[in-house]
Design an enzyme around this catalytic site. Sequence first.
Site, PDB file in Angstrom:
ATOM      1  N   ARG A   1       0.834  -1.191   0.000  1.00  0.00           N
ATOM      2  CA  ARG A   1       0.000   0.000   0.000  1.00  0.00           C
ATOM      3  C   ARG A   1       0.867   1.239   0.000  1.00  0.00           C
ATOM      4  NH1 ARG A   1      -3.605  -1.757  -2.082  1.00  0.00           N
ATOM      5  NH2 ARG A   1      -5.805  -1.867  -1.512  1.00  0.00           N
TER       6      ARG A   1
ATOM      7  N   GLU B   1      -2.437   8.438  -6.428  1.00  0.00           N
ATOM      8  CA  GLU B   1      -2.398   7.739  -7.716  1.00  0.00           C
ATOM      9  C   GLU B   1      -3.382   8.385  -8.686  1.00  0.00           C
ATOM     10  OE1 GLU B   1      -3.172   3.637  -6.796  1.00  0.00           O
ATOM     11  OE2 GLU B   1      -1.270   3.369  -5.751  1.00  0.00           O
TER      12      GLU B   1
ATOM     13  N   HIS C   1       0.338   0.489  -9.845  1.00  0.00           N
ATOM     14  CA  HIS C   1      -0.572  -0.271  -8.980  1.00  0.00           C
ATOM     15  C   HIS C   1      -1.170  -1.447  -9.769  1.00  0.00           C
ATOM     16  CE1 HIS C   1      -3.300   0.126  -5.221  1.00  0.00           C
ATOM     17  NE2 HIS C   1      -3.178  -1.142  -5.567  1.00  0.00           N
TER      18      HIS C   1
END
Length: 327
Positions: free
Chosen positions: A236, A265, A282
């Site tokens: 994370r 992001e 990601h």
Amino acid sequence: MPKVLITTVPFGDRNRLPIEQLENAGIEYLINPLGRKLKEEELAEMVTDFDALIAGTEIISDKVMGCAKNLKFISRVGIGLDGVDLLAAKRRGIQVSYTPDAPAPAVAELTIGLMLSLLRMTHVSNAQLHRGEWQRHLGRRIPEVTIGIIGTGRIGGRVLRRLAGFGSPRILVNDLHPDMKLVPELKIEWVGKEEIYHHADVISLHVPLTASTKNMIRREHLMQMKSDAMIINTSRGGIINELDLVEVMNGGHLSGAAIDVFEQEPYTGALAQIDRCILTSHMGSMTVDCRTRMEIEATQEAVRFLTGQALQGGVPHEEYDVQRQGL
């Protein structure tokens, strides 16, 4: 007719089964029309009259839920719950499910791939060759280094099992709940995080984002690591302090880093200027099989909820306790 907003994208691109599940159940749906991760304000505007969300990593705050007068269910495509205000959902009578097992194999394999790239410096060679520079680099093999794993849950445990196929590297492991029989093929040493920082050549993080893990690795921890150590984060964003990592790497410390997850992001920060830092968007869970399984499981839960069936992937009480402790 119940209505579902699908915020995560892509969705149903490689396998239409999740979409067919909704259609066969007579459920109306809308797939995120912006085709990217929604900002909190955008989601708040979009969610107003939907009964359920099939959600990605966007922020689902109390503010968002307050704008969704009909919302009674959130089905998270994936495992991380730090973006969902679970306590607000509970107060509002909104149930939450997730798919914790589906992405784990893909994330573990990406972690191994990043580890190999860092050790052989393929990312640096690639960047140099694209600039017309020919330079060969001496790398290291997995059996010849000390590997530190922080977190041995669904993903960290799988990383360890895959490492067993590479021989017998020294493995330093840290977890709140040590399992002495985790991977019998490896000689695992259960140690404190400080020992991992000081002695590991490659450190890989596999912990959830909580109040105790946010900024868990800051400048002082990075500087405790070997000058040629490498760090991987596929868990994370926010667990490594990104600004501290930029400062440390720009100062010449650490021979590499691989980061798949970020505080904000899409990521546009200064790590992108450092060749020896691998950045991925990601995409830990983004294999066809794992992504499809995540979408199917999340959709099945939404269909179960909207058709009055028992849920199978409800978020356990301990996840609510984590947020109650202060994240």
